[in-house]
Design a protein around this motif. Structure first.
Motif, PDB file in Angstrom:
ATOM      1  N   TYR A 148      40.401  30.562 -28.034  1.00 32.45           N
ATOM      2  CA  TYR A 148      41.860  30.586 -28.168  1.00 32.45           C
ATOM      3  C   TYR A 148      42.524  30.821 -26.813  1.00 32.45           C
ATOM      4  N   SER A 174      43.668  21.303 -24.979  1.00 29.41           N
ATOM      5  CA  SER A 174      44.191  22.524 -25.590  1.00 29.41           C
ATOM      6  C   SER A 174      44.143  22.449 -27.107  1.00 29.41           C
ATOM      7  N   TRP A 227      38.868  26.794 -32.605  1.00 34.62           N
ATOM      8  CA  TRP A 227      39.183  28.198 -32.928  1.00 34.62           C
ATOM      9  C   TRP A 227      39.589  28.351 -34.382  1.00 34.62           C
ATOM     10  N   ASN A 246      46.779  21.047 -35.619  1.00 34.46           N
ATOM     11  CA  ASN A 246      46.270  20.853 -34.261  1.00 34.46           C
ATOM     12  C   ASN A 246      45.413  19.595 -34.142  1.00 34.46           C
ATOM     13  N   ALA A 288      42.406  27.658 -24.857  1.00 41.12           N
ATOM     14  CA  ALA A 288      43.392  26.704 -25.362  1.00 41.12           C
ATOM     15  C   ALA A 288      44.779  27.007 -24.805  1.00 41.12           C
ATOM     16  N   SER A 289      45.132  28.280 -24.717  1.00 44.30           N
ATOM     17  CA  SER A 289      46.445  28.663 -24.177  1.00 44.30           C
ATOM     18  C   SER A 289      46.551  28.329 -22.696  1.00 44.30           C
ATOM     19  N   CYS A 305      40.550  22.773 -28.391  1.00 40.77           N
ATOM     20  CA  CYS A 305      40.094  24.168 -28.428  1.00 40.77           C
ATOM     21  C   CYS A 305      40.719  24.931 -29.587  1.00 40.77           C
ATOM     22  N   THR A 306      42.017  24.638 -29.862  1.00 34.26           N
ATOM     23  CA  THR A 306      42.670  25.316 -30.982  1.00 34.26           C
ATOM     24  C   THR A 306      42.047  24.889 -32.315  1.00 34.26           C
TER      25      THR A 306
END
Length: 298
Positions: free
Chosen positions: A30, A60, A67, A81, A33-34, A63-64
């Motif tokens: 996470y 990003s 997550w 997402n 991703a940010s 990755c979200t």
């Protein structure tokens, strides 16, 4: 009115307030991703800037999705997402296709890199200049004429890419045209869009030359649709005319040996020794080609 107040109250205060914050942070996926999303927001404009933005956004959202699938186990978070990831991938493919389609011949690429790119003109705008007007690359053999004085109509605009063109009037040498200079900028600027005319000079290739040519009428149609392109060519053509005037200025001198400057004609009335301010110096045109021939014979 009371219903509206209750709606806003339920919207603002109707939900439970966080009594305590979660102590442990979210996982590394996470956080990554940010970070990728922040980097994506730093992209610029243009094709490569958009590619940068969508590439980081896609990473990003990927990755979200991972997550949401592994840690949160939330189907809605994963679904949204994933949709955003697909949109970014589609945008990347579309931009890559556009970049691949903006390809030119070597002559066009050289002209873009040397003339248009330093002025901040994008590849898409340059593609309009090339494709809309059906610009083409033409080869001119040595000693062949691009234009003949009093005969060739002014119906196009051309830029020399390689070689050298000799400009003469009534058989007298005026100046040379070198690569990345327009062949007929004075003729282009002397006529209005609705007017027609013929060349007052003869342009002859001293070496094998290649030039890019645009049709006059199609260029004017392009100028009418795109004001930016019209202003761009106006600046380029007038700058080219100024260069040709300076080339002519190098051949002009007054009878006492002072070089005559076409920008300051009145200067010589006071600069020449032993002359009154009302006297007009005799202006002569020096034929450098004759001097070069005599020097070779010696």
């Amino acid at each position: 009115m009371g219903e509206n107040v209750s709606f806003w109250q339920s919207l603002v205060t109707g939900h439970p307030v966080c009594s305590e914050w979660k102590q442990e942070a979210e996982g590394s996926i996470y956080q990554l991703a940010s970070v990728l999303f922040v980097l994506g927001c730093m992209g610029g404009s243009g094709f490569f800037g958009l590619l940068y933005v969508y590439a980081f956004f896609a990473l990003s959202f990927l990755c979200t999705c991972i997550w949401a699938w592994l840690d949160v186990c939330a189907a809605d978070v994963f679904s949204w997402n994933f949709i955003l990831l697909v949109i970014c991938i589609v945008q990347i493919i579309h931009l890559a296709y556009q970049l691949r389609s903006v390809t030119f011949d070597k002559e066009f690429q050289d002209v873009y890199s040397s003339v248009f790119q330093p002025l901040g003109i994008s590849l898409t705008v340059f593609r309009k200049i090339i494709s809309y007007c059906n610009a083409e690359v033409v080869t001119l053999e040595r000693d062949h004429c691009y234009a003949v004085q009093g005969k060739t109509p002014i119906d196009k605009l051309s830029m020399l890419v390689s070689g050298r063109i000799r400009v003469t009037v009534d058989g007298e040498f005026l100046h040379y045209i070198f690569p990345l200079q327009f062949l007929d900028s004075p003729e282009w600027d002397s006529l209005r869009p609705s007017e027609e005319g013929v060349f007052q000079v003869t342009l002859t290739a001293e070496t094998k030359c290649r030039y890019i040519t645009w049709r006059r009428k199609k260029l004017y149609l392009l100028f009418a649709k795109h004001r930016l392109i019209s202003r761009l060519f106006s600046v380029l053509i007038r700058g080219d005319i100024a260069d040709k005037l300076y080339a002519l200025n190098e051949k002009v001198f007054v009878d006492s040996g002072f070089r005559f400057d076409i920008r300051l004609p009145n200067y010589y009335h006071v600069a020449l020794p032993g002359r009154s301010n009302t006297a007009t110096p005799i202006i002569r045109v020096q034929d450098f080609s004759t001097k070069r021939k005599s020097a070779k014979r010696l």
